[in-house]
Design a protein around this motif. Structure first.
Motif, PDB file in Angstrom:
ATOM      1  N   VAL A   6       0.789  -1.038   0.106  1.00 40.32           N
ATOM      2  CA  VAL A   6      -0.140  -0.003   0.001  1.00 40.32           C
ATOM      3  C   VAL A   6       0.948   1.239  -0.036  1.00 40.32           C
ATOM      4  CG1 VAL A   6      -1.812   1.358   1.064  1.00 40.32           C
ATOM      5  CG2 VAL A   6      -1.775  -1.304   1.319  1.00 40.32           C
ATOM      6  N   SER A   7       0.670   2.042  -1.001  1.00 40.55           N
ATOM      7  CA  SER A   7       1.598   3.432  -0.907  1.00 40.55           C
ATOM      8  C   SER A   7       0.921   4.496  -0.287  1.00 40.55           C
ATOM      9  CB  SER A   7       1.805   3.894  -2.585  1.00 40.55           C
ATOM     10  OG  SER A   7       2.222   5.200  -2.574  1.00 40.55           O
ATOM     11  N   VAL A   8       1.571   5.080   0.274  1.00 43.29           N
ATOM     12  CA  VAL A   8       1.042   6.412   1.243  1.00 43.29           C
ATOM     13  C   VAL A   8       0.498   7.479   0.262  1.00 43.29           C
ATOM     14  CG1 VAL A   8       1.741   8.558   2.545  1.00 43.29           C
ATOM     15  CG2 VAL A   8       2.835   6.091   3.225  1.00 43.29           C
ATOM     16  N   ILE A   9       1.098   7.562  -1.011  1.00 43.15           N
ATOM     17  CA  ILE A   9       0.580   8.425  -1.848  1.00 43.15           C
ATOM     18  C   ILE A   9      -0.683   8.088  -2.383  1.00 43.15           C
ATOM     19  CG2 ILE A   9       1.109   9.859  -4.219  1.00 43.15           C
ATOM     20  CD1 ILE A   9       2.961  10.466  -1.838  1.00 43.15           C
ATOM     21  N   GLU A  10      -0.765   6.671  -2.715  1.00 47.06           N
ATOM     22  CA  GLU A  10      -2.036   6.216  -3.246  1.00 47.06           C
ATOM     23  C   GLU A  10      -3.224   6.427  -2.199  1.00 47.06           C
ATOM     24  OE1 GLU A  10      -3.195   1.664  -3.213  1.00 47.06           O
ATOM     25  OE2 GLU A  10      -2.057   2.076  -4.843  1.00 47.06           O
ATOM     26  N   VAL A  11      -3.192   6.355  -0.937  1.00 48.73           N
ATOM     27  CA  VAL A  11      -3.852   6.591   0.190  1.00 48.73           C
ATOM     28  C   VAL A  11      -4.442   7.812   0.148  1.00 48.73           C
ATOM     29  CG1 VAL A  11      -4.478   6.631   2.701  1.00 48.73           C
ATOM     30  CG2 VAL A  11      -3.276   4.382   1.537  1.00 48.73           C
ATOM     31  N   ARG A  12      -3.396   8.872   0.306  1.00 56.19           N
ATOM     32  CA  ARG A  12      -3.767  10.244  -0.001  1.00 56.19           C
ATOM     33  C   ARG A  12      -4.624  10.744  -0.852  1.00 56.19           C
ATOM     34  NH1 ARG A  12      -1.159  14.284   3.029  1.00 56.19           N
ATOM     35  NH2 ARG A  12       0.401  12.851   3.825  1.00 56.19           N
ATOM     36  N   GLU A  13      -4.181  10.213  -2.107  1.00 59.34           N
ATOM     37  CA  GLU A  13      -4.996  10.503  -3.350  1.00 59.34           C
ATOM     38  C   GLU A  13      -6.367  10.220  -3.241  1.00 59.34           C
ATOM     39  OE1 GLU A  13      -4.080  12.551  -5.344  1.00 59.34           O
ATOM     40  OE2 GLU A  13      -5.464  12.474  -6.883  1.00 59.34           O
ATOM     41  N   ALA A  29     -11.213   5.760  -9.523  1.00 61.32           N
ATOM     42  CA  ALA A  29     -10.310   5.980 -10.849  1.00 61.32           C
ATOM     43  C   ALA A  29      -9.336   7.108 -10.787  1.00 61.32           C
ATOM     44  CB  ALA A  29     -11.473   6.604 -12.074  1.00 61.32           C
ATOM     45  N   GLN A  30      -9.511   8.059  -9.830  1.00 63.60           N
ATOM     46  CA  GLN A  30      -8.613   9.321  -9.856  1.00 63.60           C
ATOM     47  C   GLN A  30      -7.273   8.394  -9.109  1.00 63.60           C
ATOM     48  OE1 GLN A  30      -9.838  12.665  -8.291  1.00 63.60           O
ATOM     49  NE2 GLN A  30      -7.758  13.086  -7.141  1.00 63.60           N
ATOM     50  N   ALA A  31      -7.366   7.416  -8.134  1.00 64.45           N
ATOM     51  CA  ALA A  31      -6.090   7.052  -7.591  1.00 64.45           C
ATOM     52  C   ALA A  31      -5.657   5.993  -8.292  1.00 64.45           C
ATOM     53  CB  ALA A  31      -6.488   6.752  -6.049  1.00 64.45           C
ATOM     54  N   GLY A  32      -6.391   5.233  -9.407  1.00 61.97           N
ATOM     55  CA  GLY A  32      -5.921   4.243 -10.058  1.00 61.97           C
ATOM     56  C   GLY A  32      -6.011   2.885  -9.161  1.00 61.97           C
ATOM     57  N   VAL A  33      -7.020   2.722  -8.297  1.00 64.37           N
ATOM     58  CA  VAL A  33      -7.275   1.494  -7.659  1.00 64.37           C
ATOM     59  C   VAL A  33      -8.653   1.064  -7.943  1.00 64.37           C
ATOM     60  CG1 VAL A  33      -5.480   2.035  -5.761  1.00 64.37           C
ATOM     61  CG2 VAL A  33      -8.022   2.700  -5.531  1.00 64.37           C
ATOM     62  N   ASP A  34      -8.905   0.002  -7.467  1.00 69.81           N
ATOM     63  CA  ASP A  34     -10.277  -0.533  -7.764  1.00 69.81           C
ATOM     64  C   ASP A  34     -11.275  -0.028  -6.302  1.00 69.81           C
ATOM     65  OD1 ASP A  34     -10.369  -2.350  -5.339  1.00 69.81           O
ATOM     66  OD2 ASP A  34      -9.286  -3.710  -6.471  1.00 69.81           O
ATOM     67  N   LYS A  36     -13.371  -1.299  -4.461  1.00 69.73           N
ATOM     68  CA  LYS A  36     -13.142  -2.077  -2.955  1.00 69.73           C
ATOM     69  C   LYS A  36     -11.874  -1.487  -2.222  1.00 69.73           C
ATOM     70  CE  LYS A  36     -13.955  -6.427  -2.981  1.00 69.73           C
ATOM     71  NZ  LYS A  36     -13.603  -8.085  -3.237  1.00 69.73           N
ATOM     72  N   THR A  37     -10.890  -1.340  -3.111  1.00 69.78           N
ATOM     73  CA  THR A  37      -9.633  -0.677  -2.171  1.00 69.78           C
ATOM     74  C   THR A  37      -9.916   0.723  -1.671  1.00 69.78           C
ATOM     75  OG1 THR A  37      -8.207  -1.963  -3.677  1.00 69.78           O
ATOM     76  CG2 THR A  37      -7.235  -0.366  -2.587  1.00 69.78           C
ATOM     77  N   SER A  38     -10.446   1.471  -2.413  1.00 70.55           N
ATOM     78  CA  SER A  38     -10.779   2.832  -2.136  1.00 70.55           C
ATOM     79  C   SER A  38     -11.892   3.017  -0.991  1.00 70.55           C
ATOM     80  CB  SER A  38     -11.042   3.833  -3.247  1.00 70.55           C
ATOM     81  OG  SER A  38     -12.536   3.336  -3.809  1.00 70.55           O
ATOM     82  N   ARG A  39     -12.800   1.845  -1.172  1.00 65.48           N
ATOM     83  CA  ARG A  39     -13.800   2.006   0.037  1.00 65.48           C
ATOM     84  C   ARG A  39     -12.955   1.557   1.394  1.00 65.48           C
ATOM     85  NH1 ARG A  39     -16.821  -2.184  -1.716  1.00 65.48           N
ATOM     86  NH2 ARG A  39     -17.640  -0.769  -3.426  1.00 65.48           N
ATOM     87  N   ARG A  40     -12.062   0.573   1.395  1.00 62.84           N
ATOM     88  CA  ARG A  40     -11.099   0.198   2.676  1.00 62.84           C
ATOM     89  C   ARG A  40     -10.436   1.397   3.180  1.00 62.84           C
ATOM     90  NH1 ARG A  40      -7.338  -3.065   2.912  1.00 62.84           N
ATOM     91  NH2 ARG A  40      -6.832  -3.124   0.750  1.00 62.84           N
ATOM     92  N   TYR A  41      -9.941   2.183   2.284  1.00 61.35           N
ATOM     93  CA  TYR A  41      -9.247   3.429   2.612  1.00 61.35           C
ATOM     94  C   TYR A  41     -10.179   4.527   3.385  1.00 61.35           C
ATOM     95  CZ  TYR A  41      -5.375   1.501  -0.407  1.00 61.35           C
ATOM     96  OH  TYR A  41      -4.455   0.908  -0.729  1.00 61.35           O
ATOM     97  N   VAL A  42     -11.215   4.740   2.682  1.00 58.23           N
ATOM     98  CA  VAL A  42     -11.912   5.749   3.309  1.00 58.23           C
ATOM     99  C   VAL A  42     -12.721   5.204   4.770  1.00 58.23           C
ATOM    100  CG1 VAL A  42     -14.200   6.821   2.690  1.00 58.23           C
ATOM    101  CG2 VAL A  42     -12.761   6.668   0.982  1.00 58.23           C
ATOM    102  N   ARG A  43     -12.851   3.940   4.921  1.00 57.20           N
ATOM    103  CA  ARG A  43     -13.738   3.516   5.996  1.00 57.20           C
ATOM    104  C   ARG A  43     -12.657   3.613   7.133  1.00 57.20           C
ATOM    105  NH1 ARG A  43     -14.367  -1.321   4.385  1.00 57.20           N
ATOM    106  NH2 ARG A  43     -16.339  -0.935   3.254  1.00 57.20           N
TER     107      ARG A  43
END
Length: 534
Positions: A6-13, A29-34, A36-43
């Motif tokens: 997991v990249s710190v830059i990816e989480v921040r984006e 789409a903006q962070a280049g992840v799926d 499900k992954t973006s939902r985990r970060y936000v949660r």
């Protein structure tokens, strides 16, 4: 479960896009992840106190660290929890592998015991630590069309006398035609570019043509930067390939299966030609190689069950590119610096380049006839090739105004002086009269400098006055211009030049003698005429 870094830059984006109010799809789409992954970060961020009503200033390093600690598993040794569970059962897995149990079945058996590990993790664990995998399957590759491909490789043979009292390692550069297995071998002591190209030239003569594709090993004279997809060839080899019309397709590093035809040929040369033989020197080895090649190409090949020489003559030779009419001259490339005298040194000879490039580093290419100079891949100068110690200088490369001095050209310097006036030009010509005019060139340059300093009219008048009394001395011209006496009467200049009688000159009457009187000087100071003179 399979983990990804997991990249710190990816989480921040992801969190920036979420704070901007974008939809779940747009955030991913903006962070280049799926999603499900973006939902985990936000949660995880919301649990850490991130509010959508706030701004991006909430995205501190502390908050990002909390999110990463939640979404990234702790893997101190680079492996996940599944690998740790497999480590506890390493002996059991090794025993199953040795018993011939497939890895997939091993996973089923472990699952019955409650061991949870991803299938890919189990395969990697079994291959790295338990000896699973075995030998890889080799897929035969088609030989290709006749005349299409020639594989080339170096092979070490052994030590032979070098002719100078030493023993050196003999190397074989082996060429194998893929379609017919027709083979040529070039023996040498070194693996330099010159030797590789010499071997290729002998090969084109042996085959009576050029193959369209050459597959060499990653030898340094050919490959400058090895890469599985985009290898970078050396400049010298690429130039040679262009001259002969073939394409180079280097094999990958440590991938002998990319050139299996020539790999087998190298072993054949090592075992059938060199092993157990005695050679006097390199010339003797090459002589015996010629006879050996005739027999080797005339045998029935173990794989194709055909005679390589017959197949090559019937089907492959007509498909080759025409053989070169002349032997290739290997050019010499060098990166050199333009010295303060606007010359470069190439193969111990000097060549001029335009003076404005002083201090620059240029590429020089020297062949048998020409030397070409390139600056940032642009041709800036061409010279005929000189022998070591020679020099080739173009007057056009010199700074303005120094051509006459550098080339010792009398006419050029006179013309330069004449540009300030006809009398000035005549005066310069008079200064340069003699057997060694270059010894007076400094005087001419001084005259030109005086014309620039005091102006052409004044210098022209001074030179005209000096010519009237035949005074050829630049110091006199400088004195006249300095004292503004260039328009003075010519008699004064003649007197200043030393035209009058000398201070200690004797009167002419003292040298007068009576007619018919003969003076004789005798030893002892006696005078036979009785004149009484000593």
């Amino acid at each position: 479960m399979v983990f990804r870094e997991v990249s710190v830059i990816e989480v921040r984006e992801v969190l920036r896009a979420w704070l901007a109010g974008k939809s779940e799809r747009a955030v991913a789409a903006q962070a280049g992840v799926d999603r499900k992954t973006s939902r985990r970060y936000v949660r995880a961020a919301a649990a850490a106190g991130l509010s959508r009503e706030g701004g991006e200033e909430q995205l501190t390093d502390e908050l990002i660290g909390q999110v990463v600690s939640v979404v990234r598993p702790v893997r101190p040794d680079g492996h996940g929890g599944g690998w740790t569970e497999l480590e506890a059962r390493r002996e059991e897995i090794t025993a199953l592998v040795k018993a011939g149990v497939p890895v997939v079945k091993i996973g089923v058996l472990l699952g019955r015991q409650g061991v949870v590990a991803a299938e890919r993790t189990l395969h990697r664990f079994a291959a790295e630590l338990c000896g699973a995998g075995g030998s890889k399957v080799t897929t035969p590759v088609d030989d290709g069309p006749p005349g299409g491909e020639l594989q080339v490789d170096f092979g070490d043979l052994g030590l032979i006398p070098a002719g100078d009292g030493r023993r050196r390692k003999l190397r074989a550069l082996v060429f194998t035609a893929c379609f017919s297995r027709y083979m040529f071998v070039y023996l040498t002591f070194s693996m330099t570019l010159e030797e590789v190209i010499a071997g290729c030239e002998d090969a084109w003569e042996f085959f009576s043509g050029v193959f369209r594709v050459v597959v060499p090993d990653n030898m340094s004279p050919v490959v400058a930067d090895a890469d599985a997809v985009n290898p970078r060839l050396t400049r010298e080899w690429l130039e040679y390939a262009q001259a002969r019309g073939f394409v180079t397709d280097p094999a990958r590093v440590r991938h002998p299966r990319d050139k299996p035809r020539v790999e087998a040929g190298v072993k054949f040369v090592q075992g059938n030609f060199f092993a157990g033989e005695t050679f006097l020197d390199l010339a003797d080895a090459r002589s015996k190689m010629a006879a050996w090649l005739a027999a080797a190409n005339g045998r029935v090949h173990g794989t194709t069950r055909q005679v390589p020489a017959v197949v090559f003559a019937a089907r492959e030779a007509p498909c080759l590119l025409p053989a070169p009419a002349e032997r290739y001259q290997v050019p010499y490339w060098a990166q050199v610096k333009v010295h303060v005298d606007y010359h470069i040194q190439v193969a111990r000879a000097l060549y001029s380049v335009p003076w404005r490039h002083v201090g620059a580093r240029v590429m020089a290419r020297a062949d048998e006839h020409l030397v070409k100079v390139y600056l940032r891949d642009q041709l800036i100068k061409t010279h005929p090739r000189r022998q070591p110690g020679g020099r080739s200088t173009d007057a056009a490369d010199m700074p303005p105004g120094v051509e006459g001095y550098a080339t010792r050209s009398v006419d050029r310097m006179v013309a330069q002086a004449a540009s300030y006036g006809p009398a000035t030009g005549i005066y310069a010509r008079r200064l340069l009269d003699g057997d060694a005019p270059w010894m007076m060139m400094r005087s001419v340059y001084r005259l030109i400098g005086l014309a620039k300093r005091y102006g052409p009219p004044a210098a022209e008048a001074a030179c005209a006055r000096a010519l009237d009394v035949d005074v050829i001395n630049v110091s006199k011209i400088e004195s006249m211009l300095k004292n503004a006496t260039e328009n003075a009467p010519a008699a004064g200049l003649a007197a200043a030049a030393g035209a009058g009688p000398g201070r200690f000159a004797r009167d002419a009457a003292e040298y007068a003698t009576a007619t018919g009187v003969r003076l004789q000087v005798l030893d002892g100071g006696s005078d036979p005429a009785g004149s009484g003179r000593p």
